[in-house]
Design a protein around this motif. Structure first.
Motif, PDB file in Angstrom:
ATOM      1  N   ARG B 175     -14.791   3.988  -5.105  1.00 28.98           N
ATOM      2  CA  ARG B 175     -15.551   5.210  -4.815  1.00 28.98           C
ATOM      3  C   ARG B 175     -16.149   5.143  -3.412  1.00 28.98           C
ATOM      4  N   GLU B 176     -16.584   3.935  -3.042  1.00 28.44           N
ATOM      5  CA  GLU B 176     -17.217   3.783  -1.731  1.00 28.44           C
ATOM      6  C   GLU B 176     -16.246   3.996  -0.581  1.00 28.44           C
ATOM      7  N   GLY B 403     -16.576  -3.325  -1.052  1.00 29.44           N
ATOM      8  CA  GLY B 403     -16.719  -1.911  -0.722  1.00 29.44           C
ATOM      9  C   GLY B 403     -17.665  -1.875   0.458  1.00 29.44           C
ATOM     10  N   LYS B 404     -18.908  -1.416   0.195  1.00 25.53           N
ATOM     11  CA  LYS B 404     -19.928  -1.506   1.245  1.00 25.53           C
ATOM     12  C   LYS B 404     -20.344  -2.953   1.452  1.00 25.53           C
TER      13      LYS B 404
END
Lengths: 340, 444
Positions: B175-176, B403-404
Motif C-alpha cells: 500500500r505504501e 515500504g516506508k
C-alpha cells in the motif's frame, strides 16, 4: 477489505474442476453398469459400446487392435494418454484445483490430491472381475466425498456459482450418456430378450442411484419408457436432465442477481429454452423419434451452452472491441422433429 | 534404534548452535526425554502430511511425473533473543544501504564517480537496467516460507517470536508503494504459474495477503494502465508483487520469447501507473561480486561499520585477486557471480586435482565471472538422519520487508546440508530446511 471481482481464469478453472469431478464419477457409473450388462452377453461388443458412446474409436484402435474388457477398462481407468479416462479427469481436476489453491478450501485440495495419488497407484489386479466393482465404488465415493466437502467448505461467492454451473451442465450431459448405453438394446429389443432387458434397465437405474427414487414415483411395472422418462424429466431426482438444467439456470440467475453479471442473460434464455423443450415432450414422442437422436440433440445443446459461458465469462481477449460471439439466436442445435 | 533424540549426539568438533547456546536448554531437555523412535514416527507422519497437502515439487522423467516433498528436518534451529537482535539490526542496515545503492545507481551514480565500486561492475552487469535511470521508487521485499506445525508440544511454553503477521506486513508495504492516485489500491501477486517450483509459496503468500494470485495472461495493458481480466470485464490493478524476474516481465521491453509476462507492462510502469515490488533493476544489488563491496557501501552511505560481517571475498576481475585465487585454489571456494542454486561452485579442499585444473582454466578464460572466498566452517545443528541424530551444516536466509521502513521477519529460512560433511545447503544440491525459532527472551 473489499473483494475484487473473480478472475476470468479462476471462473473457468472452477467451472471445469466441477465438470471433471462429475465426469469421473459418471464414467465410474457407466463402467459399473456395463460390467453388469456384459455378464453372459457378447462381452467384447458390450465393452466396445462404451468406446462408441464416447466417440473414442479412433484413439482406442490406435492403441489396441480389438476391444476386450481388460483393454477398455485400462483405457478408461488408468490410461494417462486418453483424455477421456477417469485418470485424466482426476488429473485435470487436480490441476485446476492447484491453480485454484487460493480459492478452494484446504480440505477440498487435500482430498483431491490424495485421490489423485490413489488413482496413480491402481494396478492391473484392481481391474479384474473380482475387484473391479470395489474399485469403481471407491472412485465414485471419492468423487462424492469431494462434492460433499465442497458443499460444506467452499466459500459461497461468485466462484461457487460457477462450480454449480459446471457441475450441473456436466451431470446433465453424463445422464444422457448413461442413458445412451442402453440405446442399442432399446432399438433392437426382441420379445425373447425382454426379460433380460428389464433386468438391465433395472441395473441402469441403480447405477444412476435412481432405483429407490423411481419406485417412489412408479410403484408398478418397470418399463424402458418409464426409466428413460424418469432420467430425462423427473423434477426431483438429482441426476435427471431436467433437474440439472434447472439447477444450472438457478446458478446463472444467482450470478445475474447477486453480482450483476448481465453477460449471462443470453445463456439464461438458452437454458430456459431447453427447459421448455424438456417440459413439453413426452417420453413416447421421444422414443418414437429415436431416443439416441434426442440424446444427441441434448448433448449438442449443452455444448452450445458451454461455448457461450466461455465467451461471456472466460474470454481471454480484452472485453473492448470485437464482435460478441454469444449473439446468435437459440437453439443452436436443430430440435429433432416429432413424427406426426 | 533405541534411546532419546539427543542420545549420543556428537558435533564432531564443529560449532554446534544447539549445544553452545544456553538459551536452548529448555528445548534440549525436551528432546532428551523424547524417544527417538517416537520422533521418527512423527517425522514420517509430517512428511506424509506435506505430501497430502501438496507442498511438493514435481520431478519429471521421460515416462512419469513424481511428486516429492521439499526435504525438511524436524529439529528446529533456535536463535536466542540477543543473537537475533544483532542479526536484525544488521539486516536492516544492509537493506537500507542496498536501497540507497540502487537509488544512487539509477540516479546520480555518485558511488561510481567516487570510485568506491568499479563502474564496470555495475554498468556492465546483466541485471543493470538502463531504462530504470531516473525512475522514482526502489523498495525491496523478500518472502517467507510456511512454518510446519507438526510438533506443537516442542513449542509449547517456550516464548517464540510470532511470524503470523508476515502477510499483513507485506500488504502494508505494498500500500505504501502504490501510485499516489489510488486511494484503495488493488494489489495482486504475479506468479509464473502452477509449474513453478515456488508455486506453493506464491499461493501461501497470496492467501496471507488476501490478494488475487495472477499470471501474466490475466493482465492486460490498455492506455498504459494495468487491468486484470475478470468475469465482469477489466478491473484496474495498482500494485504488482511480482515473482517473475525482470527478463520475463514484459516481452516488449525484455525477452521477446517470454510467455510469463505482460506485453506493455514497462510502459505502464514507466508512466507511474503501477508499482512493482521489487522494482525493476534490483538484481544488480544481488550480485556476488557486488556483495564483496557491501561493507564499503554501508560505510559510504551510512557512515557506519557493517554489523554483520562479510565473508572475505576476492573479486577475480581484479588482477591481484585473480592471482591470489589462482595461487590458493586448493584452499578457496570459487563461485560464479551470476549463478544461483549452488551451481558451478568449486570447493577447493574437497575438489580433485582434475576439478581444480578445470576451475583454473575457467578462471583464466573469464575471470570477471568469478569470485573466491575462504572455506567457511558453517556451524552445525543436530539433524535427524537415517543413522540417528547427526551434526549437519546450516545457514540462515532472513526476510525483510521494506515500504516506508524495513521490517525483518523473526527467523527466516534455515537451510541445512543433509548430506554428510556437505556445505551445500541449496535444495538442488541435497539441502533441506529447518524450522527457525527466535526466542522472545534471552534466558529462562
Amino acid at each position: 477489505m473489499s473483494s475484487s471481482p473473480l478472475l476470468a481464469r479462476y471462473a473457468e478453472c472452477i467451472f471445469w474442476l466441477a465438470r471433471f469431478i462429475e465426469r469421473a464419477e459418471n464414467l465410474a457409473r457407466i463402467l459399473d453398469v456395463n460390467e453388469t450388462f456384459s455378464r453372459g452377453r457378447s462381452a467384447a461388443q458390450s465393452w466396445l459400446s462404451i468406446v462408441q458412446l464416447n466417440a473414442d474409436e479412433e484413439r482406442f484402435y490406435k492403441k489396441h487392435r480389438t476391444p476386450s474388457a481388460e483393454r477398455v477398462l485400462a483405457f478408461y481407468l488408468t490410461d494417462a494418454d486418453n483424455p477421456t479416462s477417469i485418470l485424466s479427469a482426476v488429473t485435470n481436476a487436480r490441476e485446476n484445483a492447484r491453480t485454484l489453491r487460493p480459492l478452494v478450501s484446504t480440505e477440498m485440495w487435500v482430498q483431491l490430491n490424495t485421490f489423485y495419488h490413489r488413482m496413480g497407484a491402481i494396478g492391473p489386479g484392481d481391474m479384474l472381475p473380482g475387484s473391479l466393482s470395489r474399485l469403481l465404488t471407491s472412485i465414485k465415493e471419492a468423487c462424492q466425498t469431494f462434492t460433499g466437502i465442497t458443499e460444506g467448505t467452499f466459500y459461497r461467492d461468485q466462484a461457487s456459482y460457477f462450480y454449480r454451473l459446471g457441475q450441473y451442465i456436466e451431470r446433465a450431459d453424463q445422464t444422457t450418456r448413461l442413458l445412451d448405453t442402453k440405446y442399442p438394446l432399446l432399438s433392437g429389443g426382441s420379445d425373447t430378450a425382454a426379460a433380460v432387458e428389464v433386468g438391465q434397465w433395472h441395473a441402469l437405474l441403480r447405477s444412476a442411484s435412481g432405483y429407490h427414487a423411481f419406485r417412489r414415483v412408479h410403484s408398478s411395472e418397470l418399463t424402458p419408457a418409464r426409466v428413460a422418462g424418469f432420467l430425462l424429466f423427473n423434477p426431483a431426482f438429482p441426476r435427471s436432465v431436467y433437474l440439472c438444467v434447472r439447477e444450472a439456470a438457478d446458478a446463472l440467475a444467482a450470478l445475474k442477481h447477486h453480482y450483476r453479471l448481465r453477460a449471462g442473460n443470453d445463456i439464461s434464455e438458452g437454458l430456459d429454452g431447453l427447459r421448455a423443450i424438456l417440459e413439453e415432450r413426452s417420453i413416447e414422442e421421444i422414443l418414437a423419434g429415436g431416443l439416441h437422436e434426442f440424446l444427441d440433440f441434448l448433448q449438442d445443446y449443452l455444448i452450445a451452452i458451454t461455448d457461450r459461458v466461455s465467451a461471456a465469462f472466460f474470454a481471454r481477449r480484452p472485453v473492448s472491441g470485437g464482435p460478441n460471439p454469444a449473439a446468435a439466436a437459440w437453439p443452436l442445435a436443430p430440435v429433432p422433429q416429432i413424427p406426426s | 534404534m533405541t534411546g532419546f533424540v539427543l542420545d549420543g549426539y556428537d558435533p564432531q568438533g564443529f560449532y554446534c548452535e544447539m549445544l553452545r547456546c544456553a538459551a536452548t536448554a529448555a528445548l534440549r531437555q525436551r528432546l532428551d526425554h523424547l524417544p527417538l523412535a517416537d520422533f521418527q514416527r512423527r517425522t514420517a507422519a509430517a512428511a506424509q502430511a506435506l505430501y497430502d497437502y501438496g507442498i511438493t515439487f514435481t520431478l519429471y522423467s521421460e515416462s512419469s511425473a513424481i511428486d516429492r516433498i521439499l526435504p525438511f528436518d524436524p529439529i528446529p534451529r533456535v536463535l536466542a533473543a540477543d543473537e537475533w537482535r544483532q542479526i536484525e539490526r544488521g539486516i536492516i542496515q544492509r537493506v537500507t544501504a542496498l536501497n540507497l545503492l540502487l537509488d544512487d545507481v539509477y540516479h546520480g551514480q555518485k558511488i561510481l564517480k567516487d570510485g568506491v565500486i568499479p563502474p564496470d561492475l555495475i554498468l556492465g552487469n546483466p541485471n543493470y537496467r538502463p531504462s530504470m535511470h531516473g525512475a522514482a521508487v526502489a523498495h525491496k521485499a523478500y518472502v517467507n516460507i510456511c512454518v510446519l506445525r507438526a510438533f506443537p508440544d516442542l513449542v509449547d511454553g517456550i516464548g517464540l517470536r510470532p511470524v503470523e503477521d508476515y502477510g499483513s506486513r507485506l500488504v502494508a508495504a505494498m500500500r505504501e508503494i502504490a501510485p499516489a492516485s489510488s486511494s484503495e489500491p488493488q494489489i495482486v501477486l504475479l506468479s509464473p504459474g502452477i509449474y513453478n517450483s515456488a508455486y506453493f509459496e506464491h499461493v501461501f503468500l497470496a492467501r496471507e495477503m488476501g490478494v488475487p494470485l495472477v499470471q501474466g495472461s490475466d493482465l492486460v495493458i490498455e492506455q498504459d494502465r494495468v487491468y486484470m481480466r475478470t468475469i465482469a470485464g477489466l478491473h484496474a490493478v495498482d500494485v504488482i508483487y511480482r515473482r517473475i524476474n525482470d527478463d520475463f516481465l514484459d516481452p516488449e521491453a525484455f525477452r521477446p520469447d517470454s510467455l510469463l509476462g505482460v506485453p506493455g507492462l514497462m510502459r505502464a510502469y514507466n508512466a507511474g501507473n503501477v508499482a512493482l515490488a521489487n522494482a525493476v533493476g534490483t538484481g544488480v544489488a544481488d550480485d556476488k561480486a557486488v556483495y564483496a563491496y557491501v561493507p564499503k557501501i554501508i560505510r559510504y552511505y551510512l557512515g557506519e561499520d557493517a554489523i554483520l560481517q562479510n565473508v572475505e571475498t576476492h573479486i577475480c576481475r581484479e588482477p591481484n585477486s585473480l592471482r591470489y585465487t589462482l595461487d590458493h585454489l586448493a584452499e578457496l571456494v570459487v563461485k560464479p557471480v551470476g549463478e544461483a542454486g549452488g551451481y558451478g561452485i568449486t570447493i577447493g579442499p574437497k575438489a580433485s586435482r582434475a576439478e581444480l585444473e578445470e576451475c583454473r582454466a575457467k578462471l583464466v578464460a573469464d575471470p570477471a565471472n568469478y569470485i573466491s572466498q575462504p572455506c567457511i566452517d558453517l556451524s552445525v545443528a543436530p539433524t535427524l538422519c537415517d543413522g540417528g541424530v547427526m551434526p549437519r551444516h546450516v545457514d540462515l536466509r532472513p526476510f525483510a520487508i521494506t515500504g516506508k521502513s524495513t521490517w525483518v521477519l523473526p527467523g527466516g529460512l534455515t537451510r541445512v546440508a543433509l548430506r554428510p560433511g556437505s556445505l551445500m545447503v541449496n535444495s538442488s544440491q541435497g539441502g533441506g530446511s529447518k524450522d527457525t525459532w527466535v526466542l522472545e527472551q534471552g534466558l529462562e
